[in-house]
Design a protein around this motif. Structure first.
Motif, PDB file in Angstrom:
ATOM      1  N   VAL A  64     -51.217  54.614  20.742  1.00 49.05           N
ATOM      2  CA  VAL A  64     -50.402  54.148  21.859  1.00 49.05           C
ATOM      3  C   VAL A  64     -50.120  55.329  22.777  1.00 49.05           C
ATOM      4  O   VAL A  64     -49.734  56.413  22.311  1.00 49.05           O
ATOM      5  CB  VAL A  64     -49.087  53.527  21.363  1.00 49.05           C
ATOM      6  N   SER A  65     -50.314  55.142  24.096  1.00 47.51           N
ATOM      7  CA  SER A  65     -50.138  56.227  25.066  1.00 47.51           C
ATOM      8  C   SER A  65     -48.904  56.060  25.936  1.00 47.51           C
ATOM      9  O   SER A  65     -48.633  56.904  26.770  1.00 47.51           O
ATOM     10  CB  SER A  65     -51.375  56.323  25.968  1.00 47.51           C
ATOM     11  N   GLU A  66     -48.172  54.969  25.775  1.00 50.66           N
ATOM     12  CA  GLU A  66     -46.984  54.775  26.596  1.00 50.66           C
ATOM     13  C   GLU A  66     -45.909  54.045  25.801  1.00 50.66           C
ATOM     14  O   GLU A  66     -46.195  53.317  24.857  1.00 50.66           O
ATOM     15  CB  GLU A  66     -47.318  53.987  27.866  1.00 50.66           C
ATOM     16  N   ILE A  67     -44.663  54.298  26.219  1.00 53.50           N
ATOM     17  CA  ILE A  67     -43.499  53.647  25.622  1.00 53.50           C
ATOM     18  C   ILE A  67     -42.723  52.984  26.747  1.00 53.50           C
ATOM     19  O   ILE A  67     -42.513  53.584  27.807  1.00 53.50           O
ATOM     20  CB  ILE A  67     -42.618  54.654  24.866  1.00 53.50           C
ATOM     21  N   LEU A  68     -42.296  51.750  26.536  1.00 52.52           N
ATOM     22  CA  LEU A  68     -41.617  50.982  27.571  1.00 52.52           C
ATOM     23  C   LEU A  68     -40.111  51.032  27.389  1.00 52.52           C
ATOM     24  O   LEU A  68     -39.594  50.961  26.276  1.00 52.52           O
ATOM     25  CB  LEU A  68     -42.090  49.524  27.552  1.00 52.52           C
ATOM     26  N   LEU A  69     -39.421  51.179  28.521  1.00 51.62           N
ATOM     27  CA  LEU A  69     -37.965  51.154  28.556  1.00 51.62           C
ATOM     28  C   LEU A  69     -37.537  49.996  29.444  1.00 51.62           C
ATOM     29  O   LEU A  69     -38.152  49.730  30.479  1.00 51.62           O
ATOM     30  CB  LEU A  69     -37.406  52.466  29.123  1.00 51.62           C
ATOM     31  N   SER A  70     -36.483  49.312  29.071  1.00 54.84           N
ATOM     32  CA  SER A  70     -36.023  48.159  29.848  1.00 54.84           C
ATOM     33  C   SER A  70     -34.548  48.324  30.200  1.00 54.84           C
ATOM     34  O   SER A  70     -33.768  48.881  29.421  1.00 54.84           O
ATOM     35  CB  SER A  70     -36.228  46.862  29.058  1.00 54.84           C
ATOM     36  N   PHE A  71     -34.191  47.813  31.400  1.00 53.45           N
ATOM     37  CA  PHE A  71     -32.817  47.876  31.890  1.00 53.45           C
ATOM     38  C   PHE A  71     -32.449  46.526  32.477  1.00 53.45           C
ATOM     39  O   PHE A  71     -33.242  45.921  33.210  1.00 53.45           O
ATOM     40  CB  PHE A  71     -32.659  48.955  32.965  1.00 53.45           C
ATOM     41  N   PRO A  72     -31.242  46.035  32.196  1.00 53.60           N
ATOM     42  CA  PRO A  72     -30.794  44.778  32.823  1.00 53.60           C
ATOM     43  C   PRO A  72     -30.486  45.005  34.303  1.00 53.60           C
ATOM     44  O   PRO A  72     -30.300  46.126  34.764  1.00 53.60           O
ATOM     45  CB  PRO A  72     -29.547  44.418  32.029  1.00 53.60           C
ATOM     46  N   GLU A  73     -30.422  43.922  35.026  1.00 53.70           N
ATOM     47  CA  GLU A  73     -30.269  43.997  36.485  1.00 53.70           C
ATOM     48  C   GLU A  73     -28.974  44.671  36.895  1.00 53.70           C
ATOM     49  O   GLU A  73     -28.941  45.427  37.858  1.00 53.70           O
ATOM     50  CB  GLU A  73     -30.328  42.579  37.057  1.00 53.70           C
ATOM     51  N   ASN A  74     -27.878  44.420  36.177  1.00 49.79           N
ATOM     52  CA  ASN A  74     -26.595  44.974  36.581  1.00 49.79           C
ATOM     53  C   ASN A  74     -26.577  46.503  36.507  1.00 49.79           C
ATOM     54  O   ASN A  74     -25.828  47.156  37.231  1.00 49.79           O
ATOM     55  CB  ASN A  74     -25.470  44.391  35.728  1.00 49.79           C
ATOM     56  N   LEU A  75     -27.391  47.103  35.629  1.00 53.71           N
ATOM     57  CA  LEU A  75     -27.494  48.560  35.556  1.00 53.71           C
ATOM     58  C   LEU A  75     -28.626  49.091  36.426  1.00 53.71           C
ATOM     59  O   LEU A  75     -28.516  50.152  37.042  1.00 53.71           O
ATOM     60  CB  LEU A  75     -27.699  49.004  34.105  1.00 53.71           C
ATOM     61  N   ALA A  97     -33.647  67.642  27.665  1.00 56.67           N
ATOM     62  CA  ALA A  97     -33.935  68.996  28.109  1.00 56.67           C
ATOM     63  C   ALA A  97     -35.430  69.205  28.111  1.00 56.67           C
ATOM     64  O   ALA A  97     -36.182  68.498  27.448  1.00 56.67           O
ATOM     65  CB  ALA A  97     -33.242  70.016  27.208  1.00 56.67           C
ATOM     66  N   GLY A  98     -35.868  70.200  28.854  1.00 53.67           N
ATOM     67  CA  GLY A  98     -37.292  70.484  28.915  1.00 53.67           C
ATOM     68  C   GLY A  98     -37.974  69.694  30.015  1.00 53.67           C
ATOM     69  O   GLY A  98     -37.353  69.075  30.866  1.00 53.67           O
ATOM     70  N   VAL A  99     -39.305  69.712  29.976  1.00 55.01           N
ATOM     71  CA  VAL A  99     -40.100  69.059  31.005  1.00 55.01           C
ATOM     72  C   VAL A  99     -40.109  67.558  30.764  1.00 55.01           C
ATOM     73  O   VAL A  99     -40.382  67.085  29.665  1.00 55.01           O
ATOM     74  CB  VAL A  99     -41.539  69.624  31.013  1.00 55.01           C
ATOM     75  N   GLY A 100     -39.784  66.804  31.818  1.00 51.42           N
ATOM     76  CA  GLY A 100     -39.760  65.359  31.692  1.00 51.42           C
ATOM     77  C   GLY A 100     -41.149  64.764  31.664  1.00 51.42           C
ATOM     78  O   GLY A 100     -42.103  65.285  32.265  1.00 51.42           O
ATOM     79  N   LEU A 101     -41.275  63.651  30.958  1.00 50.18           N
ATOM     80  CA  LEU A 101     -42.541  62.937  30.889  1.00 50.18           C
ATOM     81  C   LEU A 101     -42.692  62.029  32.112  1.00 50.18           C
ATOM     82  O   LEU A 101     -41.700  61.585  32.691  1.00 50.18           O
ATOM     83  CB  LEU A 101     -42.589  62.097  29.603  1.00 50.18           C
ATOM     84  N   PRO A 102     -43.927  61.734  32.525  1.00 45.91           N
ATOM     85  CA  PRO A 102     -44.131  60.845  33.679  1.00 45.91           C
ATOM     86  C   PRO A 102     -43.572  59.454  33.413  1.00 45.91           C
ATOM     87  O   PRO A 102     -43.785  58.873  32.345  1.00 45.91           O
ATOM     88  CB  PRO A 102     -45.663  60.819  33.841  1.00 45.91           C
ATOM     89  N   ILE A 103     -42.839  58.937  34.401  1.00 39.38           N
ATOM     90  CA  ILE A 103     -42.220  57.610  34.303  1.00 39.38           C
ATOM     91  C   ILE A 103     -42.555  56.820  35.560  1.00 39.38           C
ATOM     92  O   ILE A 103     -42.473  57.353  36.673  1.00 39.38           O
ATOM     93  CB  ILE A 103     -40.696  57.703  34.137  1.00 39.38           C
ATOM     94  N   GLN A 104     -42.934  55.562  35.351  1.00 36.68           N
ATOM     95  CA  GLN A 104     -43.176  54.695  36.497  1.00 36.68           C
ATOM     96  C   GLN A 104     -42.785  53.267  36.143  1.00 36.68           C
ATOM     97  O   GLN A 104     -42.828  52.862  34.974  1.00 36.68           O
ATOM     98  CB  GLN A 104     -44.636  54.755  36.933  1.00 36.68           C
ATOM     99  N   ALA A 105     -42.369  52.539  37.169  1.00 34.92           N
ATOM    100  CA  ALA A 105     -41.990  51.139  36.971  1.00 34.92           C
ATOM    101  C   ALA A 105     -43.239  50.285  36.818  1.00 34.92           C
ATOM    102  O   ALA A 105     -44.238  50.479  37.520  1.00 34.92           O
ATOM    103  CB  ALA A 105     -41.159  50.647  38.145  1.00 34.92           C
ATOM    104  N   VAL A 106     -43.210  49.352  35.855  1.00 30.00           N
ATOM    105  CA  VAL A 106     -44.330  48.437  35.631  1.00 30.00           C
ATOM    106  C   VAL A 106     -43.803  47.005  35.737  1.00 30.00           C
ATOM    107  O   VAL A 106     -42.605  46.760  35.635  1.00 30.00           O
ATOM    108  CB  VAL A 106     -44.996  48.680  34.266  1.00 30.00           C
ATOM    109  N   HIS A 107     -44.714  46.073  35.929  1.00 35.11           N
ATOM    110  CA  HIS A 107     -44.322  44.682  36.125  1.00 35.11           C
ATOM    111  C   HIS A 107     -45.166  43.767  35.232  1.00 35.11           C
ATOM    112  O   HIS A 107     -46.117  43.148  35.692  1.00 35.11           O
ATOM    113  CB  HIS A 107     -44.477  44.299  37.596  1.00 35.11           C
ATOM    114  N   ILE A 117     -38.701  47.064  33.856  1.00 36.55           N
ATOM    115  CA  ILE A 117     -39.409  47.802  32.797  1.00 36.55           C
ATOM    116  C   ILE A 117     -39.970  49.084  33.385  1.00 36.55           C
ATOM    117  O   ILE A 117     -40.568  49.093  34.469  1.00 36.55           O
ATOM    118  CB  ILE A 117     -40.548  46.957  32.197  1.00 36.55           C
ATOM    119  N   TYR A 118     -39.769  50.200  32.660  1.00 35.58           N
ATOM    120  CA  TYR A 118     -40.351  51.493  33.008  1.00 35.58           C
ATOM    121  C   TYR A 118     -41.291  51.919  31.894  1.00 35.58           C
ATOM    122  O   TYR A 118     -41.010  51.707  30.706  1.00 35.58           O
ATOM    123  CB  TYR A 118     -39.267  52.559  33.208  1.00 35.58           C
ATOM    124  N   SER A 119     -42.387  52.551  32.278  1.00 38.55           N
ATOM    125  CA  SER A 119     -43.374  53.042  31.315  1.00 38.55           C
ATOM    126  C   SER A 119     -43.306  54.560  31.250  1.00 38.55           C
ATOM    127  O   SER A 119     -43.395  55.241  32.279  1.00 38.55           O
ATOM    128  CB  SER A 119     -44.780  52.598  31.732  1.00 38.55           C
TER     129      SER A 119
END
Length: 619
Positions: A64-75, A97-107, A117-119
């Motif tokens: 697996v090369s990506e991990i998904l994060l989810s947020f409700p609309e109110n946040l 801390a440290g170098v952040g990993l690439p994050i992008q919104a996915v649909h 959802i963010y990847s």
């Protein structure tokens, strides 16, 4: 209060019932599970920070090369900053801390609009049976709602915060816990669930085990928070580079207190005597952490300079504490400007034939939320090949600024970003090319400018630029100058005549005091001689004025002045003769009666002569 919490719960119930039964083909294909989730929500300021530690395991057969994060609309609507880093595997929630990993919104398909959802892209694939720890920092603004929305001066500020006791994730969760850090131990109310306990200023939920994907359990917390809710509706930050050794920074703030709005009347007396009881939700001070070696610091508003500020620092930091003209209560606004200079060598560097500015992006004021931030980098005139490197998305544009001695203007890089928090105060770079010879442009302009000025002055002082001496206007000017000189000559002669008149009057005063008739007659003889000489001298200037066309308008006044002076002269001589005769005949008592009519005429003539003298003197 219970009704307000119930409304929040009813709003979140549809999400609670929807998420556990939701299944998307894209998300269900993943064999990732979260073996442990530790979340920590920091509510000690107006900015909500949620740090999450995710221990991720791959139970499938494919990497697996990506991990998904989810947020409700109110946040999600208030999400200002999101960063994910690989952790050390200790399983504790802590700031990333440290170098952040690439994050992008996915649909993904068939996903309800109430979820975002963010990847997170991993540096290398997570193989079968492997695990890793992912630390996620999410920062939210305007997520704390004042309840009540309006308070009096003596009231405290109470806030509402809503979230889920369960971690909302597209993956199954084996064990998860939640800790909420509050400003102090005073809590009005909170959602009481199983495994929920309050310890001091920390509210803990969990642990909860074997949670299905998209599990959601709403919680509402009502608590006291009197921290400064300083929000900059707009901040314009101008960074001007001078290759002569200075970086000048000017920041224009437009700040509002975004907490519970103040209602009722404001009492300055109550606030001064008991500020912590009669103004607990207000703030008076703001602290700006400036870069080391900041100099020429100033702080002013629209009225002018504000002296209520303090500055201190050392080789590692410089802190500026500023105090607005009035305490900031909920809904109140203020606008001010901060400016300071920085050493150029600390922020400007060279690389691959280019120069680049390396400086922080956000505002230096602690815990300030910025709705709209404009960062304007003013480069030296002549800069080219401009490029910008910013660690997060921003809107970029360019404009031109004209300053002193500029010819084409200075290029300005404009960076715009909304919803800015202190986490955005990271370094960014502006690259450009600049020819060192361009630095000599302005000194040479000044040198040549002064040179040509001196040459022009020399030419002006040595060249004859007057009007032609044969022209009519030049001749008319000469004639008028001669007329003016003649009038001044007449004015001077009449003044001498008036002085002689004063001598006659003085001799009469001396006669009345001493009775010396012979001395009075001697003065009369001397004055008569002087007046005859002055009368002869007046003939020539009067003849010139009568013959000059330029004197046609002023000649009647001059002739009137001469005539009145002669009339005054006759009246004074007649008065003098009368007084002397009376003294010789010893008729001192009759003097006043004999000269009364003469004195009235003398006084009137003297007044008229003075008016005519003033008129001629103005010419």
């Amino acid at each position: 209060m219970k009704r307000g919490i119930m409304n929040f719960k009813l709003f979140l119930l549809p999400i609670l019932f929807t998420f556990p039964f939701f299944s998307s083909p894209v998300l269900s294909a993943s064999d990732l599970i979260l073996s442990r989730v530790d979340r920590r929500i920091d509510l000690t300021s107006q900015i909500v920070r949620i740090t999450t530690s995710l221990k991720v395991e791959n139970t499938g057969s494919d990497a697996v090369s990506e991990i998904l994060l989810s947020f409700p609309e109110n946040l999600e609507n208030n999400l200002a900053y999101l960063k994910a880093t690989l952790g050390e595997g200790k399983g504790k929630a802590k700031p990333s801390a440290g170098v952040g990993l690439p994050i992008q919104a996915v649909h993904p398909k068939d996903l309800p609009p109430s979820l975002t959802i963010y990847s997170v892209s991993l540096p290398k694939g997570l193989g079968k049976g492997d695990s890793l720890t992912l630390n996620v920092l999410a920062v939210f603004t305007h997520s704390l709602q004042p309840f009540p929305q309006k308070i009096n001066q003596a009231d405290i500020q109470l806030l509402l915060f809503q979230d889920s006791a369960h971690y909302l994730s597209p993956y199954a969760v084996k064990v998860q816990s939640l800790t909420v850090k509050l400003p102090d131990a005073r809590i009005e109310s909170y959602t009481k669930l199983e495994n929920a306990k309050l310890q001091g200023s920390e509210l803990k939920y969990g642990p909860y085990e074997n949670l299905p994907p998209f599990s959601y359990l709403p919680v509402v917390i009502h608590f006291e928070n009197n921290q400064p809710f300083a929000v900059a509706k707009e901040l314009v930050r101008e960074i001007e580079i001078s290759h002569w050794g200075n970086v000048q920074i000017t920041e224009h703030y437009n700040i509002v207190h975004a907490g519970a709005q103040s209602k009722g009347e404001f009492s300055r007396l109550d606030y001064q005597t008991r500020p912590y009881l009669r103004g607990a939700s207000a703030f008076r001070h703001l602290v700006a952490k400036l870069p080391p070696r900041a100099h020429s610091v100033y702080y002013r508003d629209e009225i002018g300079n504000i002296s209520t500020s303090s500055l201190w620092g050392d080789s590692k930091k410089t802190e500026l504490e500023i105090e607005p003209r009035y305490p900031m209560f909920g809904g109140w606004k203020t606008a001010f400007t901060i400016g300071y200079g920085l050493p150029l060598q600390d922020f400007l560097f060279g690389s691959d034939g280019k120069r680049f500015l390396n400086i922080t992006f956000g505002a230096p004021i602690n815990e300030l939320v910025i709705d709209t931030l404009f960062v304007k980098v003013v480069l030296p005139e002549g800069s080219k090949d401009i490029s910008v490197s910013v660690p997060f998305p921003v809107k970029q544009s360019q404009e031109t600024k004209l300053s002193h001695l500029d010819i084409v203007g200075r290029p300005v890089v404009v960076l715009e970003k909304n919803n800015v928090v202190p986490e955005h105060n990271e370094y960014f770079q502006v690259y450009y090319k600049f020819n060192c010879l361009s630095m000599l442009r302005k000194p040479l302009m000044l040198i040549f400018g002064f040179f040509f000025l001196f040459v022009a002055c020399i030419v002006y002082t040595h060249a004859d630029i007057s009007i032609s001496k044969s022209s009519a206007s030049y001749l008319a000017k000469l004639q008028w100058d001669e007329v003016q000189a003649t009038i001044q000559q007449v004015h001077g002669l009449i003044s001498r005549c008036l002085t002689a008149h004063d001598k006659l009057e003085t001799s009469l005063h001396d006669l009345s005091r001493t009775g010396d008739v012979q001395a009075c007659k001697a003065t009369r003889k001397s004055v008569d001689s002087s007046l005859k000489e002055l009368s002869k001298e007046l003939k020539q200037p009067l003849a010139f004025l009568q013959s000059s066309p330029q004197a046609a308008q002023i000649l009647p006044k001059v002739e009137e002045l001469v005539a009145k002076e002669r009339d005054l002269q006759e009246k004074l001589i007649a008065k003098h003769t009368t007084v002397v005769d009376c003294y010789e005949k010893k008729l001192g008592r009759e003097i006043e009666n004999r000269i009364a009519s003469q004195q009235q005429k003398i006084t009137a003539l003297r007044r008229e002569i003075d008016d005519l003298m003033d008129l001629i003197d103005e010419i």
